[in-house]
Every structure is written in structure tokens, then in C-alpha cells.
Design a protein around this motif. Structure first.
Motif, PDB file in Angstrom:
ATOM      1  N   ALA A 146       0.859  -1.191   0.000  1.00  0.00           N
ATOM      2  CA  ALA A 146       0.000   0.000   0.000  1.00  0.00           C
ATOM      3  C   ALA A 146       0.891   1.235   0.000  1.00  0.00           C
ATOM      4  N   VAL A 147       0.501   2.240  -0.797  1.00  0.00           N
ATOM      5  CA  VAL A 147       1.297   3.469  -0.858  1.00  0.00           C
ATOM      6  C   VAL A 147       0.424   4.649  -0.426  1.00  0.00           C
ATOM      7  N   ASP A 148       0.932   5.404   0.559  1.00  0.00           N
ATOM      8  CA  ASP A 148       0.187   6.543   1.096  1.00  0.00           C
ATOM      9  C   ASP A 148       1.107   7.769   1.087  1.00  0.00           C
ATOM     10  N   ILE A 149       0.487   8.931   1.278  1.00  0.00           N
ATOM     11  CA  ILE A 149       1.245  10.188   1.264  1.00  0.00           C
ATOM     12  C   ILE A 149       1.523  10.636   2.704  1.00  0.00           C
ATOM     13  N   VAL A 193       3.397  -1.196   4.004  1.00  0.00           N
ATOM     14  CA  VAL A 193       2.915   0.158   3.708  1.00  0.00           C
ATOM     15  C   VAL A 193       4.130   1.048   3.455  1.00  0.00           C
ATOM     16  N   LEU A 194       4.082   1.842   2.381  1.00  0.00           N
ATOM     17  CA  LEU A 194       5.145   2.822   2.127  1.00  0.00           C
ATOM     18  C   LEU A 194       4.532   4.214   2.167  1.00  0.00           C
ATOM     19  N   HIS A 195       5.222   5.167   2.793  1.00  0.00           N
ATOM     20  CA  HIS A 195       4.779   6.560   2.767  1.00  0.00           C
ATOM     21  C   HIS A 195       5.733   7.351   1.886  1.00  0.00           C
ATOM     22  N   VAL A 196       5.181   8.194   1.040  1.00  0.00           N
ATOM     23  CA  VAL A 196       6.039   9.027   0.194  1.00  0.00           C
ATOM     24  C   VAL A 196       5.751  10.495   0.507  1.00  0.00           C
ATOM     25  N   THR A 197       6.784  11.323   0.366  1.00  0.00           N
ATOM     26  CA  THR A 197       6.640  12.763   0.656  1.00  0.00           C
ATOM     27  C   THR A 197       6.157  13.488  -0.608  1.00  0.00           C
ATOM     28  N   HIS A 198       5.780  14.745  -0.448  1.00  0.00           N
ATOM     29  CA  HIS A 198       5.376  15.555  -1.613  1.00  0.00           C
ATOM     30  C   HIS A 198       6.530  15.635  -2.627  1.00  0.00           C
ATOM     31  N   GLU A 199       7.741  15.849  -2.130  1.00  0.00           N
ATOM     32  CA  GLU A 199       8.907  15.925  -3.034  1.00  0.00           C
ATOM     33  C   GLU A 199       9.059  14.626  -3.819  1.00  0.00           C
TER      34      GLU A 199
END
Ligand SMILES: Cc1ncc(COP(=O)(O)O)c(C=O)c1O
Length: 323
Positions: free
Chosen positions: A203-206, A241-247
Motif C-alpha cells: 500500500a502506498v500513502d502520502i 505500507v510505504l509513505h512518500v513525501t510531496h517531493e
């Protein structure tokens, strides 16, 4: 023609989207191009399914007013379907809506409600939901599609997208999925784990989204993340679960385009960035057959993710060339 017959007539134009397969990062990547759905995004699937089931059961009649809180693809899909059926649809939107979507909603719907008060988390979702509840109480024959809590949201992915991916990608080993209502993650993961439990679901979330118990923080990219834990998440089966930043999402959108020539929205960039991060730390091989979806095209993000001035708020311009 009855509403049900009308829905049957366009059913074949939603789903069965193509998969573009590329060799990148030493993996085989299958990219499901969801913007080929009739009204332009992955959300055509749940919007169509929710309306289809409600028409079939008699819950929606020709005089029913459809009401929903959405500033994005779900509102666009519902607006198109309701217009086609001759149903009144009232979308409840907020100031973060992109101007082209707002314009399209105003063309397709006689009434568009914009909430402007922020909720206690600093977002608009809870204010929008309060407005939906108030509108439903004022319209005696109303139907709230309720994408966050309607099982026909995730079941459409279980019935269609999950099966399609398994048929289209032989030897599937990993699936990366962006999360907002959790419908895609819940439906896809349930189907795939039932048929092929060895497939790893990521799962990928911001950053700033609270879906996976991270602290809340302002978010500026639409399409993924949420300011509440979506009830549909309880049906999901995921391994990581992976979280990615805006950048990182800004980078991911550009890398996706440069590597594959697919011009896609923020959630696609987020997922592609997640895949890049994952395979930079995990061993990869051509035996890895990885699936991701592109829920929508990049066009709706011209003022944000594809606007260098906007991106400069998050990172330096020289890193933003190439498109
Ligand atoms: C562009 C985009 N990507 C991803 C998602 C996430 O899908 P889901 O709501 O099924 O979690 C959405 C949902 O609105 C979306 O609009």
C-alpha cells in the motif's frame, strides 16, 4: 429506455483497461492504464457499480437526488453517470478542487456546493460530510453514494480489476496500490490473496495522511491519503505500507514519464516512487512481475505537480526539468 438498460448499454466501456508492460529497474512492470475508462479515471468503476446496484435494487428511482462529497475523480464519474441517466447530482466540493474539474461539474450539475470552513484536522473532509448529511435530510428522496463506506466501492475492484490483473500479468509477484478510500486496496488485495496468496501487496500513502496511523499534516496533492481511517480498509490484506513525501511524488511523476512515457496524476507518481524505493533496497530480477495502476492522467495536475513554480515550494527547480 429504463435506467438499468441504459447502464447495461455502457457497462462494457468501464473496466478491461489495457496494461502497458515495460522492463525497468530489472523488473517487469505492468502498468494498468485506468484513464482509459469511459469518464477518465479508475473511479468510474466504483461510481458505476454503486449506482448500478442501487438502480438494480430499486433504491434509486428517476426522481432520486444523488449526493456525494468529492472534489476529484469520483465526483466527475458520478456527474457523468447521473447526467447520462437524467438524475440530479449535487457534488459537495472544497476550495482544493482543480479549476477544470470545478468547471466540468458546473457544466454537468445544476447545483454544486462548495464548503469553505476547515474541519478540526485542518482539512475539509469532515465539513463536507456534515454538509452531505444536511443536504440528505433536506431532500426526502436522496441517495448518498458514500464512497468511504459503501461495500460496492471495494467489491467492484474485487470483481473486475483484481481478476483483470491476474489475467493480464502472468507470473505476478507484487502489486503496489495508492490508498484514499481504501476501495482499490481492499478489493484488489482480497481477490489477489484469494487466488494467489504469494503475491506481495504494498500500500502506498502520502505523508500527513492518517490512514496508516501516521500523524496528520497538511497535504497538497489530491487523489491519495485521507484525514480519517477509511472503514473499507478493514477488508484489505496488505503486506507492507510505504509513505512518500510531496517531493518524492513530484520526482515519481517525472520519473514515470521519463522511464515509460506515461503522463499520469499524483497517485501514479507516488506509486512509481514507492516501486523505485522498494526495488532499490530489495533484490530485483526479471522474475519480479510488478503491477501498478495509473488511476488518472496528468492533465488535472497542470497547476500543481506539473507546474514548476508550484513544485518549487517543495524542492528546487533544477531538479524538475525533463518533461
Ligand atoms: C487519482 C486517484 N488515485 C488513487 C485513488 C485511491 O483510490 P481509493 O479511493 O480506492 O483508495 C483515488 C481515489 O479517489 C484517485 O482519485
Amino acid at each position: 429506455m429504463s435506467m438499468f438498460d441504459k447502464l447495461e448499454k455502457i457497462k462494457y466501456l468501464i473496466g478491461n483497461t489495457p496494461v502497458h508492460t515495460v522492463e525497468v529497474m530489472n523488473i517487469t512492470l505492468g502498468i494498468k492504464l485506468e484513464y482509459f475508462n469511459l469518464f477518465g479515471s479508475i473511479k468510474d468503476r466504483p461510481a458505476f457499480n454503486i449506482i448500478y446496484e442501487a438502480v438494480k435494487s430499486g433504491r434509486i428511482g428517476q426522481d432520486t437526488t444523488i449526493i456525494e462529497s468529492s472534489s476529484g475523480n469520483f465526483a466527475i464519474a458520478l456527474a457523468n453517470i447521473c447526467h447520462y441517466l437524467g438524475l440530479k447530482f449535487i457534488p459537495v466540493v472544497d476550495p482544493n478542487i482543480n479549476k477544470d474539474y470545478l468547471q466540468l461539474l458546473k457544466v454537468l450539475c445544476s447545483e454544486v456546493i462548495m464548503v469553505t470552513d476547515r474541519d478540526a484536522t485542518g482539512g475539509y473532509l469532515l465539513t463536507r460530510i456534515r454538509m452531505v448529511e444536511s443536504l440528505c435530510s433536506k431532500h426526502p428522496d436522496s441517495f448518498w453514494t458514500n464512497q468511504y463506506n459503501n461495500p460496492h466501492n471495494y467489491l467492484c475492484y474485487y470483481d473486475s480489476l483484481g481478476r483483470e490483473l491476474l489475467n493480464q500479468l502472468e507470473g505476478l509477484t507484487h502489486v503496489f496500490i495508492a490508498v484514499s478510500t481504501g476501495g482499490t486496496l481492499a478489493g484488489l488485495s482480497k481477490r489477489i490473496k484469494e487466488e494467489k496468496p504469494s503475491v506481495e501487496i504494498v500500500a502506498v500513502d502520502i505523508e500527513g495522511s492518517v490512514i496508516f496511523n501516521q500523524p496528520p499534516k497538511s497535504r497538497y496533492i489530491s487523489g491519495l491519503g485521507s484525514s480519517m481511517v477509511p472503514p473499507l480498509l478493514s477488508h484489505a490484506q496488505y503486506d507492507k505500507v510505504l509513505h512518500v513525501t510531496h517531493e518524492e511524488i513530484i520526482d515519481g511523476c517525472r520519473a514515470l514519464y521519463n522511464d515509460t512515457h506515461i503522463f499520469a496524476g499524483g497517485s501514479s507518481g507516488a506509486v512509481y516512487q514507492g516501486i523505485r524505493q522498494y526495488f532499490s533496497t530489495h533484490a530485483s530480477s526479471h522474475e519480479c512481475v510488478v503491477a501498478m495502476c495509473c488511476p488518472d492522467r496528468g492533465n488535472a495536475y497542470m497547476d500543481t505537480l506539473y507546474n514548476n513554480e508550484w513544485c518549487n515550494k517543495f524542492k528546487k527547480t533544477e531538479q524538475l526539468c525533463c518533461i
